[in-house]
Design an enzyme around this catalytic site. Structure first.
Site, PDB file in Angstrom:
ATOM      1  N   LYS A 166       0.829  -1.203   0.000  1.00 39.01           N
ATOM      2  CA  LYS A 166       0.000   0.000   0.000  1.00 39.01           C
ATOM      3  C   LYS A 166       0.864   1.253   0.000  1.00 39.01           C
ATOM      4  CE  LYS A 166      -1.688   1.616   3.945  1.00 39.01           C
ATOM      5  NZ  LYS A 166      -1.571   3.092   4.167  1.00 39.01           N
ATOM      6  N   ASN A 167       1.866   1.283   0.869  1.00 40.11           N
ATOM      7  CA  ASN A 167       2.680   2.490   1.023  1.00 40.11           C
ATOM      8  C   ASN A 167       3.597   2.746  -0.161  1.00 40.11           C
ATOM      9  OD1 ASN A 167       1.505   3.064   3.481  1.00 40.11           O
ATOM     10  ND2 ASN A 167       3.102   2.071   4.685  1.00 40.11           N
TER      11      ASN A 167
ATOM     12  N   CYS B 297      -5.589   7.800   9.787  1.00 41.67           N
ATOM     13  CA  CYS B 297      -5.567   7.194  11.122  1.00 41.67           C
ATOM     14  C   CYS B 297      -5.230   8.228  12.192  1.00 41.67           C
ATOM     15  CB  CYS B 297      -4.537   6.065  11.186  1.00 41.67           C
ATOM     16  SG  CYS B 297      -5.044   4.555  10.354  1.00 41.67           S
TER      17      CYS B 297
ATOM     18  N   ARG C 230       1.013  14.346  12.143  1.00 36.40           N
ATOM     19  CA  ARG C 230       1.939  14.110  11.043  1.00 36.40           C
ATOM     20  C   ARG C 230       1.903  15.366  10.176  1.00 36.40           C
ATOM     21  NH1 ARG C 230       0.563   8.001   9.077  1.00 36.40           N
ATOM     22  NH2 ARG C 230      -1.566   8.544   9.607  1.00 36.40           N
TER      23      ARG C 230
ATOM     24  N   ASP D  70       5.190   0.710  12.041  1.00 35.42           N
ATOM     25  CA  ASP D  70       4.009  -0.007  11.559  1.00 35.42           C
ATOM     26  C   ASP D  70       3.968  -1.458  12.015  1.00 35.42           C
ATOM     27  OD1 ASP D  70       2.916   2.161  10.324  1.00 35.42           O
ATOM     28  OD2 ASP D  70       3.428   1.581   8.282  1.00 35.42           O
TER      29      ASP D  70
ATOM     30  N   ARG E 264      -8.237  -0.801   4.895  1.00 32.85           N
ATOM     31  CA  ARG E 264      -7.412   0.267   4.342  1.00 32.85           C
ATOM     32  C   ARG E 264      -6.041  -0.243   3.925  1.00 32.85           C
ATOM     33  NH1 ARG E 264      -5.717   3.969   7.840  1.00 32.85           N
ATOM     34  NH2 ARG E 264      -4.914   5.069   6.028  1.00 32.85           N
TER      35      ARG E 264
END
Length: 417
Positions: free
Chosen positions: A22-23, A116, A121, A304, A397
């Site tokens: 995903k990232n 989230c 951030r 993570d 997600r």
């Protein structure tokens, strides 16, 4: 609202294939804005965040076609530079369209992003970097408005390594006049993957994966086909689950070179981690040994994976300390683990002392964010009795078909709609 129900106690065994990251996929899809033509991406996971950024690109005027892990994006029809709040609020990675829109059209208006609730951030380093390249930035009514007549290469120093900041500035600088040098960059594998993709599109990016990235601007980028790298966090999640259940799982399609911090810590707990051509094999040991964790920017132990590893420590022999250094609000899973019988004490906001217990017990729990969701799934797998996880949209997600993959490994897990 969907729930996941787990009847714990089963030992995981078998093979699981890891999806695209995903990232990595999110900045890659955002980079298609830079191309006046069709860019194709393969190994794209089917996730809520991926759907969200495709909707955003389509709202900007791009055409998206997908199927079987392939996404074709035609950016030639983009005729809008505003990323609206309704599309951006669900996902912080939406900020990644800011730089490409500014680079291609000289103007971008992007809502401040959501995502989230794991702590601040801030995007200030993105904005300072864009200003260094000549942009004028205004923030009003919840939107970032960036304008520039011509981007000019410059030196940009990040106060802290920032993954999305590095990605945003790297994409922006590909179409700037002259040379841009980014210093104190994040070094995650996803950044190297983006740089490789940009170079396939005709950019001139050097040094990705190190603290200094140099970008020589070009006039335009061209269409290309790009494969999304495997998801190292999904791989790590299955590796920890295998160790926690005393299982024997082959995690296929991952890249062990990108997971040294995870592999090292798993081995310290007594788990066997064997590296082979197609991935890794993890064999758990019922006598799990406690070990301390400190999250750090890559190549350190990833934030993570902190929540998932904490679950492993809750059933380990002895005490461990987990120090979260990346986000200040990433222990929200602790209360839910305590409901399952975990002995965890949080101090100073970013330290957690975990005292191993003999067993966790199934309970009703609530997911608070993406990685916390994964930790609760692992907790449910090892707990005695039934665990019901609410608000599992967080899982969707970032994990593709998580319950199906665990079920194939022998877990008693199902989704309740």
């Amino acid at each position: 609202m969907d729930k996941i129900e787990i009847n714990g106690g089963n030992r995981l065994a078998g093979e699981v294939r890891i999806s695209g990251a995903k990232n990595a996929a999110l900045p890659l899809l955002a980079s298609s804005i830079l191309v006046n033509g069709v860019t194709e991406f393969t190994n794209v996971p089917d996730l809520m965040d991926i759907r969200s950024i495709k909707l955003l690109l389509e709202d900007l005027g791009a055409t998206c076609e997908d199927g079987d892990g392939r996404v074709r994006i035609d950016g030639s029809g983009i005729n809008k530079v505003e990323a609206a709040y309704d599309l951006v609020r669900k996902m912080r990675a939406s900020i990644l369209v800011l730089g490409p829109l500014l680079a291609r059209f000289g103007h971008a208006r992007v809502s401040l992003p959501g995502g989230c609730a794991i702590g601040a951030r801030p995007v200030d380093m993105h904005l300072k970097g864009l200003e260094a390249l000549g942009a004028t930035i205004e923030i009003e009514h919840g939107y970032i408005d960036a304008r520039v007549d011509r981007l000019i290469g410059n030196e940009v120093y990040f106060d802290l390594p920032t993954v999305t900041g590095t990605e945003n500035l790297m994409m922006t600088a590909t179409l700037a006049t002259g040379t841009t040098v980014l210093r104190n960059c994040a070094r995650e594998p996803e950044i190297l993957a983006l740089a490789d993709a940009l170079n396939r599109m005709g950019a001139d990016v050097k040094g990705a994966g190190t603290a200094v990235i140099t970008i020589n601007g070009v006039e335009a980028l061209k269409p290309a086909t790009v494969e999304v790298i495997p998801d190292r966090i999904e791989a790590g999640t299955f590796m920890v689950a295998a160790a926690a259940t005393g299982g024997d799982v082959q995690v296929l399609g991952c890249d062990p070179e990108n997971m040294g911090g995870i592999i090292n810590k798993l081995r310290q707990t007594g788990a066997s981690v064997e590296i082979f051509d197609q991935g890794v094999r993890v064999k758990g040991d019922r006598g799990i040994v406690s070990t301390d964790i400190k999250t750090l920017p890559y190549p350190g132990f990833p934030t993570d994976m902190q929540a998932q590893f904490m679950v492993l420590m809750t059933i380990a022999q002895g005490n461990s300390v987990i120090h979260e250094t990346i986000f200040e609000n990433r222990f929200m899973h602790v209360n839910e683990l305590q409901r399952m019988g975990a002995d965890i004490t949080v101090s100073g906001g970013n330290y957690a002392r975990v005292r191993g217990v003999a067993n966790l017990s199934g309970a009703e729990v609530m997911a608070s964010d993406l990685r916390a969701s994964a930790s609760l799934v692992i907790a449910g797998l090892v707990a005695r009795g039934v665990t019901t996880i609410h608000r599992v949209y967080h899982i969707d997600r970032g994990y593709e078909a998580l319950e199906k993959k665990f079920s194939a490994l022998g877990a008693d897990i199902k989704r309740i709609r």
